[in-house]
Every structure is written in structure tokens, then in C-alpha cells.
Design an enzyme around this catalytic site. Sequence first.
Site, mmCIF file in Angstrom:
data_model
loop_
_atom_site.group_PDB
_atom_site.id
_atom_site.type_symbol
_atom_site.label_atom_id
_atom_site.label_comp_id
_atom_site.label_asym_id
_atom_site.label_seq_id
_atom_site.Cartn_x
_atom_site.Cartn_y
_atom_site.Cartn_z
ATOM 1 N N PRO A 48 0.815 -1.221 0.000
ATOM 2 C CA PRO A 48 0.000 0.000 0.000
ATOM 3 C C PRO A 48 0.843 1.262 0.000
ATOM 4 O O PRO A 48 1.791 1.399 0.771
ATOM 5 C CB PRO A 48 -0.813 -0.133 1.288
ATOM 6 C CG PRO A 48 -0.952 -1.606 1.468
ATOM 7 C CD PRO A 48 0.343 -2.194 0.991
ATOM 8 N N CYS A 49 0.476 2.191 -0.891
ATOM 9 C CA CYS A 49 1.327 3.353 -1.139
ATOM 10 C C CYS A 49 0.895 4.594 -0.383
ATOM 11 O O CYS A 49 1.585 5.594 -0.416
ATOM 12 C CB CYS A 49 1.322 3.673 -2.635
ATOM 13 S SG CYS A 49 -0.300 4.205 -3.248
ATOM 14 N N GLN A 50 -0.239 4.569 0.292
ATOM 15 C CA GLN A 50 -0.773 5.810 0.858
ATOM 16 C C GLN A 50 0.207 6.574 1.747
ATOM 17 O O GLN A 50 0.269 7.791 1.688
ATOM 18 C CB GLN A 50 -2.065 5.528 1.644
ATOM 19 C CG GLN A 50 -3.276 5.303 0.763
ATOM 20 C CD GLN A 50 -3.319 3.903 0.179
ATOM 21 O OE1 GLN A 50 -2.482 3.072 0.496
ATOM 22 N NE2 GLN A 50 -4.291 3.647 -0.676
ATOM 23 N N PRO A 51 1.006 5.895 2.598
ATOM 24 C CA PRO A 51 1.910 6.670 3.448
ATOM 25 C C PRO A 51 2.918 7.494 2.664
ATOM 26 O O PRO A 51 3.407 8.499 3.152
ATOM 27 C CB PRO A 51 2.627 5.588 4.268
ATOM 28 C CG PRO A 51 1.711 4.423 4.251
ATOM 29 C CD PRO A 51 1.048 4.468 2.912
ATOM 30 N N PHE A 52 3.254 7.065 1.438
ATOM 31 C CA PHE A 52 4.285 7.752 0.672
ATOM 32 C C PHE A 52 3.715 8.661 -0.404
ATOM 33 O O PHE A 52 4.447 9.352 -1.073
ATOM 34 C CB PHE A 52 5.204 6.725 -0.006
ATOM 35 C CG PHE A 52 5.784 5.724 0.944
ATOM 36 C CD1 PHE A 52 6.552 6.133 2.011
ATOM 37 C CD2 PHE A 52 5.540 4.376 0.771
ATOM 38 C CE1 PHE A 52 7.092 5.208 2.891
ATOM 39 C CE2 PHE A 52 6.077 3.447 1.641
ATOM 40 C CZ PHE A 52 6.853 3.864 2.708
#
Length: 721
Positions: free
Chosen positions: A94-98
Site C-alpha cells: 500500500p502506497c498511501q503513506p508515501f
Amino acid sequence: MINNQLISIALFAGAFGLDLGIEEAGFYTVSVVEIDADATKTIVLNRPYLSESAVPRDIRQVSAQILLEEGGRVLKLGRPLLPGEVDLITGGPPCQPFSTAGKRGSVIDPRGSLFMDFIRIVQEIQPRFFLMENVKGLLSSPIRHRPHNKRGAGYPPLEADEMEGAALQAVLTEMKAIGYKVAPSLVEAADYGVPQTRARVIFIGSQKSEIISLPKPTHDRNGLKGVPIWLTLRDALVNLSDPKPEYVPYSKQRLKYISLLKEGQNWKHLPDELKPEAMGGAYKSGGGKVGFYRRLSWDKPSPTVTASPHQKATDMCHPVELRPLSIREYARIQTFPDNWVFYGSVASRYKQIGNSVPVKLAYAIGKHLYKLIKDEKLQSTNYEQISFFEFEQFKNLIELKQGKDKVSEQFHEMLAYALKNEVDFTPKKARSLASYFADITDFLEAKEENIKNLKSISGKNVLKLTDEEIIKLSLYKKSGFLSAELTVAENYLAVISRVFTQKQLDMVRSLSLKHLNPNPFLIRALNLDTPDEVVRLNVYMAATRSIVTSMGFFIEDLLVTSSDTVEKAPKKSGWDLVKTSGDGEKSWLQIKSGPNNMDKDQVVYWAEKIQDKVKEGDKAYIGFTYGKRTTRTVTIGLLKQILPDWEMQTLIGKELWNFLSEDPDYSSKLFEVLRKSAHQVLHQNSLSEEIDSCATRVTDEFIQEFGDGVQGVSNYINSIF
């Protein structure tokens, strides 16, 4: 590999975009892990044979052994797959933090995230390769984010895990720890036939010792480099049968503003009095806000597809219809085949498509890996990598925004240019040798015995240098001409400057009487009575012609190398340069040397060209390489009269250089580089002194052949007339 079939396992599979491309490249997916219920149903609808594994499940609860058992059953082996039998594991944790599209949390440690489950499964299954995809924001993410109001004077320096790029370094460290060589790269999907600008970070991990580069791009922004131009939205949607498009309609309030916009426009093109009302609180916020009330352009690639085309900040409005892009249009842009079925609500399907890896991008990378495993010849962005490169030397393949240079096309272009022009290598050999180095430090520190017979990872000699070439290369490395303390752009400027100065010096030193061929009419008209007067004038004239002829190309090279966002504009456009910002906004430039180089017809012509570009949603300028806005010249007077908002659409002197480089001190740095480069070539002399020396030498030649004084000049004239 089982029965000559390449086997893959998909983690964080989503709607199967990455793995569909991998599948089309020749791999066979035998197990998937995905937590989203709608996405797993999408997979089953299209790949029923994966129904056992395509059920909603949390990767943290999935063991490697379960995946191996599922793979064995799909392949009907009568046993689980064994570690080492899987060729490829794919996934995009999952890419949301970046993501740069959302707010970053205060702690973004990949070592405490689902990324570590990806690493865990790779370590236990031991595939030949792994392929991990993530967003561009990963490149600059710290592990711990310190608020900006707690930085600077009065606060302690940033700690290592608060630095930009710390998260990336943690990712690379964990990948290395499980025994994989890793080649991270920032890729542009549009370069691989995707009708969309979509920058993503791709990690390719290899169980063996080689570093795997990316496949050669199949498309180019401007259709250069022997490949077609980027595909556009029109290319994507041509012949799409979508009689009842599914989409989330805009509210009446949104339609009020969008209906005022034309193809390719956004909120910036609304009437000024409506902008604050339309934008609300975002009106005074920072950033370009290019996604607000955005109508797409038929003749440009789509912007990056997100999880929703109808949110206020990520509008993807149809070019001519008053609606967001439909589900099928969204899928076309992500290069899904038209027969790929998506399950779920409209919002869910948008999300599945928007979060996918474009199928064509996945195919290009998958085919590259397939050929490598099958031991076929690769076509890569770099030449075969030499074996003495270590993992650490590839850290800078990604720009960390920490003041370090990224290893980029610009670096390899710079080094190849330097080797060709300053070491006298052939163009082919210069390009080949340059491709072996990750950065300037690698080049300067590489040992001669390693360079003399460069070998590919297979042990094959791919570039052989002669003893003479090795000596020249060694001397060049020791010359100080290239410096690891300078950026790639600054080194490039220095090389270009030295090459220009050296060419002028070589020209002056090569001049002889036969090259000058003084004009007898000019001699008499200017009353040149002595050999010294005849020769000196003609030497200066010859030098001036050479310098003026070369100067235009020299300045153009300096402008292009000022930033990796600047390139020469396509010839058919008529413009000189084009600068493309991070959000895709283009600025077109017509370059003139000084602020007195345009007549009225030229000003009228370029005023019209500028307005045409503005109507298309781009920016456009006339740029003057030197001068000041306050200078009183005919050209500036004409610009004031003819060009609307002339101050906003001209860049004069420092303004031009600083705009292109995005560095307010660039012009000062440029002149310092020019000064030092000239000193490296001319040492304590100036070119004027070299010209004087040349004039003295050629005068002696004149006297020796024709005699001295007035009679010598007469003898010369009689010999040619």
C-alpha cells in the site's frame, strides 16, 4: 520454472493490472494475495482458476507455505511448489503513506508496515526475481516527519530518520539483507506506450549477482530517439464502444464551473471573479492545484489516473462532455483490455483501476525479465552492467532530493560527451563506456584494470580499450576536469564550456596565411600598408567568424543543460526550448541572444505564437540570454507596444537562466563555471593573447613569403590579383 513454464505469485494483487501485464509477457500466476473483497472478485471473474487464493485475506496472516501449496495445486503437481521454483513475486505494498497526493503521517517506517510481509514472503519462497512497485513519494519520504515549524534556528538538526529519502534507504537495506541485488528506478509509464503520465518507482530484485536495468522505452515525449511520440487520450479512447458510460455525475455546483471550461483547461481559466468562489479554501493554499476543475485534452497523455476521477482536487473531466471519465475510459487509460471485467460499485471499480499498475508498463518489464530467464538477448536502457558494481553504487539511481545527483540520462550524456570531446574516444565507445558508471565518483574511482577489459555479468568482454586509451583515460580522471563536488548539471556546463573554448583555441593556433586569404580590396580600402596591419585585422576577423558561428550552439547547450526539465523543442513546433514541470505543465521558449535582436515583424509573429500556446493551456515566453529589463532598446520598445503582458511573457538575462534552472543563484554559478573552465583550457592566458600570438606568427610567415613593409603588401596583392 516448472515444465518450461515461468511461475509467478502476486502479492497485493488489486485488480490484477500488474500481473495481467506479467502474464501477457509469458509468466503464469499460480497464487494471489489481496485483502479487498471487490478486487478479489474481479480476479475470479477474469481468472476462475485462481478462485482458491483469490479470496479476501490479510497478507500478515498468510504464510509462504500456503502460497507454495496453492501454486502446486494450480499446476496439478501433486505436491507444493518448493522454494526456488517460483520465478517471480510481484506486488505493490500500500502506497498511501508515501503518496504525494495525500498527507503524510508523522511516522512512515516501512520496516513496521506491510512492506515487511512482502520481504518475508520473498525471503521464504526465494524467487529468481521480485518486482515491487510504489509511488514517487517514496523517494523523498522520511521515516519520521518533523513539522516544518520545528526546524531551523533554535531546533536541533534533523536526525537520520527525519531526512528525506530515509524511508527509501530502509527499503533498500531490507531488500539487501535477504540476499537480493536491487535496481530501483523511477519510470514514466508514458515511455512504455501508456497514454498517461504516471511516474512510479520500480524495484527489481535479483537472486543472482547481476543488476537488472529497465527495458528500453518504446515511446518518447517528443518522438525523438527513434521511437514514437507519447500516446494521447485520443489514442487511448479511439474506437471505444461505451454506449452507456458508467460514472459518478458531478453536482450542479461543480457543473456550474466546469461548463465554463474548454478542453485542456482547469480552474485557472475560470473568470477571475469566479475563482475564489469555485476554489473555496483551496484558493489561497499553495501548490499548482492543476487537478481542480480539470478538463482533459484530447491531444495530450492523460494525467495520472487516481482512485477517483471526480474528486475536487483530482478532476478527470471528459474533454467535451460534462462528466468525469467513465469506468471503461479509465480502464483504457490504464491499458486494461476491453474484456476485463471489474466487480463492485462504480466508486469501487474506479478505485481498483486507479490503484493498478498500467498493464502495458507491467508487460514491458515482465517481457524483459522473461527474456533474461530464458537467456534471450536483452534490449535495456543501459548496456550490460559490469560485475564490479556493488549494491551501494546504485543507491543514487533514485533522486533523494538530498543534494545528491541522481544517476540519470543526463549523467550518461554528460560523461559520453566528455569522453568524446575531451578524451577523443569515438562516439560509440564513449557512450558504451559512460553507461557502465553510476555516477561521477564511480567513474573517478574505478581502477584501470577493471576498465581495460569490461565484462558483462555473463563474463563476456563487451568493451575493450587499448593501452593508449587507458592512458588517456587515466590522465583525464586525474586532470580535475570532472568533480564529484559538482552536480551533474554543473559538470556538464563545465565540459561544454571547455570544449567550446578549446575549439576556439585550436582554431586560432591552426590559422596560417593560406587560411586567412586577405582580401586585396579591403587592404587598399582600409589603408593597410604593413604585413602586421594586414595579418592582424584578418586574424581577428577569422577568429570572430568562428566564435560567432559557434556561439549560438554553445548558448543553446548551456540552456538545455541548465535543468533536466529543459529540452530542445520539436523542430516542427518552431520553438527553441520546452520546459516541463513536475505536474506536466509546459513552458515554451523562443530564445534570442540580447534584447535588441527582434524587428517588428518578429515581435508580431511571436506575440501570436505565445497567445496560441496560452489558449492551449501552456505557458510561453521570449527569452533573452543577456540584458536587463530596464535597458532601452528598440526591441524592448516593440515588446511593450505589441506583446500583451510583455513583462509576464519575457525572460531577460538572469530571469531566463534562473527560470530554466529553478535556482535563483544559477546565473552566478554559471559565470563561475565559465571562468574556471576557461582557466582550465587557457591557464593564465586569454584568447585575445592567443590571437595576438597567432597574428605575430602569421605576420612572420607573410614577411618570409612576400617581404616586409609597403612593398611586401604590394607583392602579396600582385600575387593574387
